[in-house]
Each structure stands twice: as C-alpha cells, then as structure tokens.
Design a protein around this motif. Structure first.
Motif, PDB file in Angstrom:
ATOM      1  N   GLY A 133      43.289  34.902  33.153  1.00  0.00           N
ATOM      2  CA  GLY A 133      42.477  34.728  34.603  1.00  0.00           C
ATOM      3  C   GLY A 133      41.123  35.598  34.474  1.00  0.00           C
ATOM      4  O   GLY A 133      40.313  35.365  35.145  1.00  0.00           O
ATOM      5  N   ILE A 134      41.169  36.946  33.876  1.00  0.00           N
ATOM      6  CA  ILE A 134      40.157  37.612  33.715  1.00  0.00           C
ATOM      7  C   ILE A 134      39.109  37.250  32.865  1.00  0.00           C
ATOM      8  O   ILE A 134      37.839  37.184  33.343  1.00  0.00           O
ATOM      9  CB  ILE A 134      40.720  39.234  33.289  1.00  0.00           C
ATOM     10  N   MET A 135      39.619  36.579  31.701  1.00  0.00           N
ATOM     11  CA  MET A 135      38.601  36.063  30.901  1.00  0.00           C
ATOM     12  C   MET A 135      37.721  34.866  31.603  1.00  0.00           C
ATOM     13  O   MET A 135      36.647  34.640  31.221  1.00  0.00           O
ATOM     14  CB  MET A 135      39.240  35.599  29.553  1.00  0.00           C
ATOM     15  N   ASP A 136      38.663  34.102  32.285  1.00  0.00           N
ATOM     16  CA  ASP A 136      37.985  32.922  32.837  1.00  0.00           C
ATOM     17  C   ASP A 136      37.316  33.222  34.146  1.00  0.00           C
ATOM     18  O   ASP A 136      36.693  32.368  34.801  1.00  0.00           O
ATOM     19  CB  ASP A 136      38.983  31.849  33.238  1.00  0.00           C
ATOM     20  N   GLY A 137      37.162  34.419  34.480  1.00  0.00           N
ATOM     21  CA  GLY A 137      36.664  34.714  35.654  1.00  0.00           C
ATOM     22  C   GLY A 137      37.051  34.512  37.153  1.00  0.00           C
ATOM     23  O   GLY A 137      36.503  34.458  37.989  1.00  0.00           O
ATOM     24  N   VAL A 138      38.383  34.068  36.986  1.00  0.00           N
ATOM     25  CA  VAL A 138      39.198  33.981  38.179  1.00  0.00           C
ATOM     26  C   VAL A 138      39.147  35.462  39.066  1.00  0.00           C
ATOM     27  O   VAL A 138      39.235  35.233  40.445  1.00  0.00           O
ATOM     28  CB  VAL A 138      40.840  33.676  37.989  1.00  0.00           C
ATOM     29  N   ALA A 139      39.504  36.598  38.391  1.00  0.00           N
ATOM     30  CA  ALA A 139      39.622  37.695  39.108  1.00  0.00           C
ATOM     31  C   ALA A 139      37.867  38.042  39.599  1.00  0.00           C
ATOM     32  O   ALA A 139      37.291  38.873  38.869  1.00  0.00           O
ATOM     33  CB  ALA A 139      39.940  39.030  38.182  1.00  0.00           C
ATOM     34  N   ASP A 140      37.376  37.611  40.441  1.00  0.00           N
ATOM     35  CA  ASP A 140      35.958  37.572  40.648  1.00  0.00           C
ATOM     36  C   ASP A 140      35.585  38.579  41.718  1.00  0.00           C
ATOM     37  O   ASP A 140      34.487  38.639  42.365  1.00  0.00           O
ATOM     38  CB  ASP A 140      35.284  36.273  40.992  1.00  0.00           C
ATOM     39  N   SER A 141      36.537  39.541  42.189  1.00  0.00           N
ATOM     40  CA  SER A 141      36.254  40.548  43.070  1.00  0.00           C
ATOM     41  C   SER A 141      36.917  41.680  42.581  1.00  0.00           C
ATOM     42  O   SER A 141      38.052  41.589  42.157  1.00  0.00           O
ATOM     43  CB  SER A 141      36.798  40.083  44.582  1.00  0.00           C
ATOM     44  N   PRO A 142      36.597  43.011  43.155  1.00  0.00           N
ATOM     45  CA  PRO A 142      36.981  44.098  42.721  1.00  0.00           C
ATOM     46  C   PRO A 142      38.740  44.324  43.055  1.00  0.00           C
ATOM     47  O   PRO A 142      39.358  44.616  42.344  1.00  0.00           O
ATOM     48  CB  PRO A 142      36.415  45.101  43.536  1.00  0.00           C
ATOM     49  N   GLU A 143      39.082  43.609  44.178  1.00  0.00           N
ATOM     50  CA  GLU A 143      40.289  43.673  44.702  1.00  0.00           C
ATOM     51  C   GLU A 143      41.090  42.749  43.535  1.00  0.00           C
ATOM     52  O   GLU A 143      42.362  43.287  43.395  1.00  0.00           O
ATOM     53  CB  GLU A 143      40.549  43.107  46.106  1.00  0.00           C
ATOM     54  N   LYS A 144      40.690  41.584  43.231  1.00  0.00           N
ATOM     55  CA  LYS A 144      41.751  40.786  42.331  1.00  0.00           C
ATOM     56  C   LYS A 144      41.661  41.372  41.168  1.00  0.00           C
ATOM     57  O   LYS A 144      42.691  41.476  40.450  1.00  0.00           O
ATOM     58  CB  LYS A 144      40.710  39.199  42.312  1.00  0.00           C
ATOM     59  N   MET A 145      40.660  41.919  40.651  1.00  0.00           N
ATOM     60  CA  MET A 145      40.435  42.695  39.251  1.00  0.00           C
ATOM     61  C   MET A 145      41.517  43.809  39.401  1.00  0.00           C
ATOM     62  O   MET A 145      42.317  43.908  38.306  1.00  0.00           O
ATOM     63  CB  MET A 145      39.226  43.138  38.915  1.00  0.00           C
ATOM     64  N   ASP A 146      41.529  44.462  40.478  1.00  0.00           N
ATOM     65  CA  ASP A 146      42.413  45.805  40.409  1.00  0.00           C
ATOM     66  C   ASP A 146      44.037  45.288  40.591  1.00  0.00           C
ATOM     67  O   ASP A 146      45.059  45.669  39.711  1.00  0.00           O
ATOM     68  CB  ASP A 146      42.278  46.378  41.692  1.00  0.00           C
ATOM     69  N   LYS A 147      44.086  44.046  41.313  1.00  0.00           N
ATOM     70  CA  LYS A 147      45.503  43.442  41.272  1.00  0.00           C
ATOM     71  C   LYS A 147      45.925  43.019  40.053  1.00  0.00           C
ATOM     72  O   LYS A 147      46.966  43.163  39.513  1.00  0.00           O
ATOM     73  CB  LYS A 147      45.682  42.375  42.324  1.00  0.00           C
ATOM     74  N   TYR A 148      45.124  42.248  39.132  1.00  0.00           N
ATOM     75  CA  TYR A 148      45.450  41.800  38.023  1.00  0.00           C
ATOM     76  C   TYR A 148      45.848  42.871  37.003  1.00  0.00           C
ATOM     77  O   TYR A 148      46.577  42.876  36.202  1.00  0.00           O
ATOM     78  CB  TYR A 148      44.201  40.814  37.141  1.00  0.00           C
ATOM     79  N   ILE A 149      44.819  44.015  36.956  1.00  0.00           N
ATOM     80  CA  ILE A 149      44.996  45.084  35.987  1.00  0.00           C
ATOM     81  C   ILE A 149      46.365  45.811  36.347  1.00  0.00           C
ATOM     82  O   ILE A 149      47.110  46.350  35.393  1.00  0.00           O
ATOM     83  CB  ILE A 149      43.957  46.157  35.958  1.00  0.00           C
ATOM     84  N   ARG A 150      46.520  45.963  37.578  1.00  0.00           N
ATOM     85  CA  ARG A 150      47.919  46.698  37.995  1.00  0.00           C
ATOM     86  C   ARG A 150      49.164  45.767  37.593  1.00  0.00           C
ATOM     87  O   ARG A 150      50.329  46.300  36.965  1.00  0.00           O
ATOM     88  CB  ARG A 150      47.921  46.825  39.311  1.00  0.00           C
ATOM     89  N   THR A 151      49.011  44.342  37.636  1.00  0.00           N
ATOM     90  CA  THR A 151      50.271  43.679  37.381  1.00  0.00           C
ATOM     91  C   THR A 151      50.477  43.748  35.777  1.00  0.00           C
ATOM     92  O   THR A 151      51.518  43.693  35.317  1.00  0.00           O
ATOM     93  CB  THR A 151      49.773  42.135  37.723  1.00  0.00           C
ATOM     94  N   ILE A 152      49.029  43.548  35.074  1.00  0.00           N
ATOM     95  CA  ILE A 152      49.129  43.637  33.400  1.00  0.00           C
ATOM     96  C   ILE A 152      49.912  45.221  33.029  1.00  0.00           C
ATOM     97  O   ILE A 152      50.808  45.153  32.333  1.00  0.00           O
ATOM     98  CB  ILE A 152      47.956  43.679  32.822  1.00  0.00           C
ATOM     99  N   TYR A 153      49.666  46.149  33.606  1.00  0.00           N
ATOM    100  CA  TYR A 153      50.123  47.579  33.596  1.00  0.00           C
ATOM    101  C   TYR A 153      51.745  47.616  33.891  1.00  0.00           C
ATOM    102  O   TYR A 153      52.264  48.216  33.049  1.00  0.00           O
ATOM    103  CB  TYR A 153      49.499  48.738  34.390  1.00  0.00           C
ATOM    104  N   THR A 154      51.889  46.914  34.927  1.00  0.00           N
ATOM    105  CA  THR A 154      53.391  46.939  35.172  1.00  0.00           C
ATOM    106  C   THR A 154      54.297  46.148  34.176  1.00  0.00           C
ATOM    107  O   THR A 154      55.417  46.612  33.597  1.00  0.00           O
ATOM    108  CB  THR A 154      53.752  46.319  36.737  1.00  0.00           C
ATOM    109  N   LYS A 155      53.716  45.133  33.788  1.00  0.00           N
ATOM    110  CA  LYS A 155      54.433  44.478  33.058  1.00  0.00           C
ATOM    111  C   LYS A 155      54.777  44.899  31.486  1.00  0.00           C
ATOM    112  O   LYS A 155      55.544  44.785  30.894  1.00  0.00           O
ATOM    113  CB  LYS A 155      53.885  42.849  32.810  1.00  0.00           C
ATOM    114  N   ALA A 156      53.537  45.448  31.119  1.00  0.00           N
ATOM    115  CA  ALA A 156      53.647  46.442  30.004  1.00  0.00           C
ATOM    116  C   ALA A 156      54.551  47.563  29.906  1.00  0.00           C
ATOM    117  O   ALA A 156      55.175  47.667  29.066  1.00  0.00           O
ATOM    118  CB  ALA A 156      51.856  46.897  29.607  1.00  0.00           C
ATOM    119  N   ASN A 157      54.852  48.302  31.029  1.00  0.00           N
ATOM    120  CA  ASN A 157      55.690  49.152  31.270  1.00  0.00           C
ATOM    121  C   ASN A 157      57.098  48.492  31.240  1.00  0.00           C
ATOM    122  O   ASN A 157      58.142  49.189  30.576  1.00  0.00           O
ATOM    123  CB  ASN A 157      55.546  49.609  32.610  1.00  0.00           C
TER     124      ASN A 157
END
Length: 380
Positions: A173-197
C-alpha cells in the motif's frame, strides 16, 4: 526353582539313581549268597557253588550290564527332558520375546504360564516385562512429543503467516501510494511495527520453548525492587493496551522497600505473556486488565485479572500444559502457539514461586503468581 537347584537335582539324579541300581543289584546277590550259608572259610555246598557260578556267568553279567545301561539311558533322558522343559523352553520364549521387541512389537507379552516362573528365570521374565513397559512408555512419549512438535510448527507457521500477510499488504500500500496522507502513513507504519512485534514474540516463544525442552533457560537473577520494577513494566504495556482500547488498572499494596530475587527479563516475559493471552480473549467492548501486587507476609502475590470471556472449568486445570489451547480450531483469529502459559509456569517455578488461575465464564480470568520476598540475613 533356581537354576543352581535344578542343576544340583539333575546331578543327584544322574549319580545316585544309577548308583542305587548297582548297589541294589549287588545287594540282591549278596543276600542270596548269605541266605544260603556262604561265609568265608566255610565249605560251600557244591550246588550253591554252582548257583554262584551261574550268577557270575558272562551271559548273566551281560544281562545285568544291559539292564543297568538301560536304566542309565532312561535316567539321563528323563533328566535331559526335564532340563529342556525347565531351562531351554524359557530361554526360547525369552528369545522369541526379544525378537518381537527388536521388530518393534512392544505389545508382545511372554505367555502367562512362563511369567509364573520362580528363581532366576522368574526374575528374568519380570525384568523383561519391566523393560518392555518402559520402552513402550518411552516410545509413546516420543511419538506424542513428535506430534506436539509438529503441532507447534503448524501453529507457529499459521500465526507467522497472518502478520507476514499484513506486513506485505501494508508495504504494498505504501509502495503503490495508497498511504497518501501523513495520517495514513503513520497508521500503516504503526501496523507494520505491531505485526513485526507479533512475529518477534512468536519467534522468541519458539526459541524459549527449545530452551525449556532442553532445560537450558538462561537466567540472570538480581535483587529487584517490586514497586519500581512493576512500574516500569506498566509503562511498557500501557501504551499497547491503550491502542487496543483496553483500560489498565494498577494497585500495589506492598511496602516500597519490598524486594525479590528474579531475572528481570524473564519475569517481564511472564507478565507480557499473561497480558497478551488476556488480550486475545477479551470479548467486551471496553476491555479491562487489572494488575494487583499484594502482600503475603514473607511473599508477594501478583494478580493479573481481565474481563474476557473466561475459561471453562474443564479447561482450567490444563491451561498450563504445553500446546493446550482452549480454542482448538486453527481457523480462530486468536492464534497462539499453545506454549505461552507453559513457558510462564516454567519461569515462575524456576524462580521458586508458583502460579494458578481462577476464572468465571463470561466474566474473566485471574492469574495468581506468588514469589518469595528477599530478606537480608542478619549477622551477629
């Protein structure tokens, strides 16, 4: 009957029966001669002498020898048959049993009439049966262990697949530009971090499980101030619980100077595993977890209580067993390797403490951990 006794009886039979027969034969001849007045220095009647000559006639002596030989053969044959039935038959049965063991048939039992043997063979059969049962138990344990290992691999593979799929999806989603706002980008990164944990936790569980299985958990014990330690733990888990809309309550009634001997990292794993387990099964709109530190005179009791769906009475005694999952379906969204609480129990017991659970279905579950306080030894 012992083997030495059998051999002694065989020896006596082989020696004394032929001897008895020979003595009996000569005794009969002597009695015959004595009864007819034969004495040393006494003139023997010619008729009696002729009778004595008849007794020592070669043909008659040959007859006597043949009779004695037949008696010896019969005696030896009886002895050999008795030895065969009492020694070689049990050995044959034992050899047959050992071949079955070698072939993997651990259910083969020596026939019951042989199991009633006494002496050395009785002990040998008892030892065989004990060995068979131990081997069978060991084999069954090994099969069960392999089955559980396969189940563990399957569980962890399933549980790793879910966060990996999520991470791939959000990265795409980040690579395809779906996270097109700071809020979405923050949400995506936090989710990735949580799943990695989540993945990291599962891998750590697997590593620790291997250490538990080999009894090689590394411990680094220290004196810990109870109030300070649990305050630090709460700061770590508090943010995670807040993000999941779970309210955290904390109560500590022990004195500020109370200390315990513990490994801070492993005890943190205990707290995290219990809280993670609670999070999975909270089914209320507003989740709640309460941590209480209570004073037990020379011990402290840690209570971690949630308002989840609770545990059925039939499941409660088994929750600390390895691989036991109250929700056996792998289609469940709850996930879990099934070893989290067994790891908790092992760590607590290695700290000299103990743990148990109480629960009410539909209301929640409470984990109770007791640890001994550290006390300074006063020197006179």
């Amino acid at each position: 009957m012992k083997l030495k006794t059998r051999l002694l009886i065989t020896f006596l039979i082989s020696v004394f029966i032929p001897l008895f027969l020979m003595v009996f034969a000569f005794w009969t001849i002597c009695v015959y001669l004595i009864q007819n007045g034969i004495r040393a220095g006494i003139k023997v009647d010619p008729q009696i002498m002729n009778g004595f000559k008849a007794l020592i006639d070669p043909d008659f002596l040959l007859y006597i020898i043949i009779m004695i030989l037949v008696a010896l053969i019969i005696t030896a044959l009886v002895s050999v048959l008795w030895l065969y039935s009492s020694i070689f038959n049990p050995i044959h049965e034992l050899n047959k049993a050992m071949k079955n063991i070698a072939g993997g048939n651990l259910d083969y039992r020596i026939p019951e009439h042989n199991q009633k043997q006494k002496g050395e063979f009785g002990e040998l059969f008892d030892n065989y049966e004990d060995m068979r049962l131990r081997l069978k138990e060991s084999t069954e344990d090994k099969i069960q262990h392999e089955k559980k290992n396969k189940e563990l691999i399957s569980n962890i593979s399933h549980d790793l697949k879910t966060p990996i799929t999520s991470i791939k999806g959000y990265v795409e989603g980040i690579m395809d530009g779906v996270a097109d706002s700071p809020e979405k980008m923050d949400k995506y990164i936090r989710t990735i971090y949580t799943k990695a944990n989540d993945m990291d936790r599962l891998i750590n569980e697997l590593t620790l499980y291997a250490g538990i299985d080999a009894n090689r958990i590394p411990y680094n014990f220290h004196r810990l101030n109870v109030a300070d330690y649990f305050q630090d733990c709460l700061e770590e888990v508090g943010l995670d619980l807040e993000s999941k809309n779970i309210k955290l309550d904390y109560m500590n009634v022990v004195s500020p100077e109370t200390m315990v001997i513990a490994d801070p990292e492993q005890m943190k794993r205990v707290i995290n595993n219990i809280i993670s387990n609670s999070i999975k099964y909270i089914d209320k709109e507003q989740g709640e977890i309460e941590i209480r530190i209570l004073d037990e005179i020379d011990s402290i009791r840690i209570e971690i209580e949630d308002n989840g769906k609770g545990i059925a009475p039939r499941d409660l005694p088994k929750i600390f067993e390895r691989f036991y999952r109250t929700d056996a379906s792998r289609n469940s969204t709850k996930g879990g390797s099934g070893i989290g609480l067994s790891i908790v129990k092992k760590i607590v017991e290695d700290h000299g403490g103990y743990i148990w659970a109480t629960s009410k279905e539909g209301e929640g579950t409470c984990m109770h951990i007791v640890l001994r306080k550290y006390q300074e030894v006063e020197h006179e």
